[in-house]
Design a protein around this motif. Structure first.
Motif, PDB file in Angstrom:
ATOM      1  N   GLU A  79     -48.821  82.114  -1.942  1.00 32.93           N
ATOM      2  CA  GLU A  79     -49.031  82.049  -0.499  1.00 32.93           C
ATOM      3  C   GLU A  79     -47.726  81.932   0.279  1.00 32.93           C
ATOM      4  OE1 GLU A  79     -51.874  82.613   0.728  1.00 32.93           O
ATOM      5  OE2 GLU A  79     -52.978  82.541  -1.169  1.00 32.93           O
ATOM      6  N   SER A  80     -46.606  82.066  -0.393  1.00 36.48           N
ATOM      7  CA  SER A  80     -45.310  81.960   0.278  1.00 36.48           C
ATOM      8  C   SER A  80     -44.882  83.314   0.807  1.00 36.48           C
ATOM      9  CB  SER A  80     -44.263  81.424  -0.700  1.00 36.48           C
ATOM     10  OG  SER A  80     -43.016  81.284  -0.068  1.00 36.48           O
ATOM     11  N   TRP A  82     -45.166  84.394   4.019  1.00 38.87           N
ATOM     12  CA  TRP A  82     -45.854  84.871   5.219  1.00 38.87           C
ATOM     13  C   TRP A  82     -44.962  84.714   6.450  1.00 38.87           C
ATOM     14  CZ3 TRP A  82     -50.775  87.010   5.530  1.00 38.87           C
ATOM     15  CH2 TRP A  82     -51.540  86.979   4.367  1.00 38.87           C
ATOM     16  N   TRP A  83     -45.131  85.624   7.412  1.00 28.85           N
ATOM     17  CA  TRP A  83     -44.431  85.473   8.685  1.00 28.85           C
ATOM     18  C   TRP A  83     -45.003  84.284   9.443  1.00 28.85           C
ATOM     19  CZ3 TRP A  83     -43.617  90.974  11.257  1.00 28.85           C
ATOM     20  CH2 TRP A  83     -42.873  91.762  10.375  1.00 28.85           C
ATOM     21  N   ASP A  85     -46.780  82.222  12.321  1.00 26.42           N
ATOM     22  CA  ASP A  85     -47.917  82.533  13.185  1.00 26.42           C
ATOM     23  C   ASP A  85     -47.425  82.847  14.605  1.00 26.42           C
ATOM     24  OD1 ASP A  85     -49.890  82.213  11.270  1.00 26.42           O
ATOM     25  OD2 ASP A  85     -50.027  80.055  11.609  1.00 26.42           O
TER      26      ASP A  85
END
Length: 419
Positions: A79-80, A82-83, A85
């Motif tokens: 799960e690492s 990600w941009w 939010d």
């Protein structure tokens, strides 16, 4: 549709979308009844050191905790990257003076575009940390396997010691010699002090048997804990201790130990800290924030575009870089120290086993010779008991030597390099 209605509808739709995508909380309480039944079995059979290792690798609780940690690290790594939010800004103002359109408002949403590439590098660091956790499991399995071998050897030696003590005390020739010594004392041919010495020696053997049985109980509990089993489980151990094992083959080159699981785990973690440092360095460079904007003024709808970047003038992520650099240096030193410790421990283990294997062979047929001399009347009951006690002490010493040799050989398994 006025501005308040438009913005309220927009906010409602946005909130609904956010809430639908968020994960809800679910508690996970402990089921103590299930835990009470875990690790319950009637008995386990161990016929070799490999059996002990297999049981330990499956049931050891510390290993299972490391496996759970590794699984969690893998989830985190997945799960690492990600941009960030998007950020939503909303403002509403009212014109104080009377106006046909008294409310002014607007909203904008900004997306962070990581031009620095830091999230991707941080994701790679998390992947390396997850791989390091897997490598640490392999290193822990090596240590747990060695501990299981040691526990099985100690338990086998203690049980054998108890058998020898019990058999010695109930030996017919020894019992008869003690009875004859008592008769000779009644006839005045054996002094009271000599007879008391025989009783003291018998008491010493009884006391040694009691201590051995206590050590067996403690070793069994420790062994079951290592295997992840409940106390009370019967251990059926048919493990022979070899008379004189040979010196295990192994590389004497210290650089071979660079491939040991402990060093490999430290090196993979060092690689993770390198990537973390690179990610922190990248974070000192600005990322682009870009997104659409909406405003309503004097009843007119306006759409536009917002853009922004941070200016690295004085902060420049100095603290993050310094902390990451420190973690990198610590991981580098940990890898070197792990290798140096293995080199020293392996050399010590090999020297210890080599010294043990220099032990001279035990003289054979001493008991038979003592029995023949006693039957021929050349040994008195007191002399015969003294000789038998010396022979028995020699047997106990031999058992301790074989135990120590087996433990030293098992210790060398910690430093084995897989080809």
């Amino acid at each position: 549709m006025n501005i308040l209605t438009k913005q309220s509808l927009f906010m409602a739709l946005l909130a609904a979308g956010i809430l639908c995508g968020c994960r809800s909380y679910e508690p996970k309480p402990i089921d103590w009844n299930e835990e009470a039944n875990a690790g319950v079995t009637n008995e386990v059979h161990i016929a070799s050191l490999d059996d002990a290792v297999t049981l330990a690798l499956v049931g050891n609780r510390e290993l299972n905790a490391l496996r759970l940690k590794s699984a969690n690290s893998a989830k985190a790594a997945k799960e690492s990257g990600w941009w960030e939010d998007p950020e939503l800004d909303f403002d509403l103002m009212r014109i104080v003076n009377p106006s046909e359109h008294p409310f002014l408002g607007g909203a904008s949403i900004a997306f962070t575009i990581p031009l620095s590439g830091a999230p991707a590098i941080a994701a790679k660091a998390d992947e390396l940390y997850a791989q390091a956790d897997i490598a640490e499991i392999k290193a822990a399995e090596r240590d747990t396997g060695a501990e299981a071998r040691h526990a099985a050897i100690r338990l086998a030696a203690l049980r054998r010691r108890a058998e020898l003590l019990s058999a010695h005390d109930s030996d017919e020739r020894i019992v008869r010699a003690r009875e004859n010594a008592g008769k000779l004392h009644e006839a005045g041919e054996v002094s009271a002090s000599e007879l008391a010495g025989i009783q003291r020696q018998k008491h010493i053997r009884h006391h040694a048997l009691m201590e051995t049985e206590r050590d067996i109980a403690e070793t069994e509990i420790a062994f079951l804990r290592l295997l992840g089993l409940r106390p009370g489980t019967k251990i059926v151990l048919t493990l022979p201790l070899r008379d004189r094992p040979s010196m295990p083959s192994g590389a004497d080159d210290p650089l071979e130990l660079v491939r040991h699981p402990k060093v490999e785990a430290a090196l993979v973690r060092l690689g993770g800290t390198e990537k973390s440092l690179e990610a922190e360095i990248r974070r000192q460079y600005p990322d682009l924030k870009l997104g659409p904007a909406y405003a309503n003024e004097e009843g007119l709808d306006r759409f536009g575009l917002i853009a922004g970047i941070s200016i690295p003038l004085w902060n420049r992520n100095r603290k993050g870089i310094a902390e990451a650099e420190g973690r990198r240096d610590e991981a580098r030193l940990a890898a070197i120290d792990a290798w140096r410790a293995l080199v020293c421990d392996a050399a010590t283990a090999r020297v210890h086993l080599s010294n043990l294997l220099m032990h001279p062979p035990v003289p054979a047929n001493e008991r038979e010779q003592a029995d023949r001399l006693a039957d021929a009347g050349e040994l008195t009951p007191l002399d015969y008991l003294a000789v038998r006690e010396q022979i028995f002490d020699l047997r106990l010493d031999e058992l301790n030597w074989r135990r120590d040799v087996a433990l030293a050989a098992a210790e060398l398994e910690r430093f084995k390099i897989d080809r």
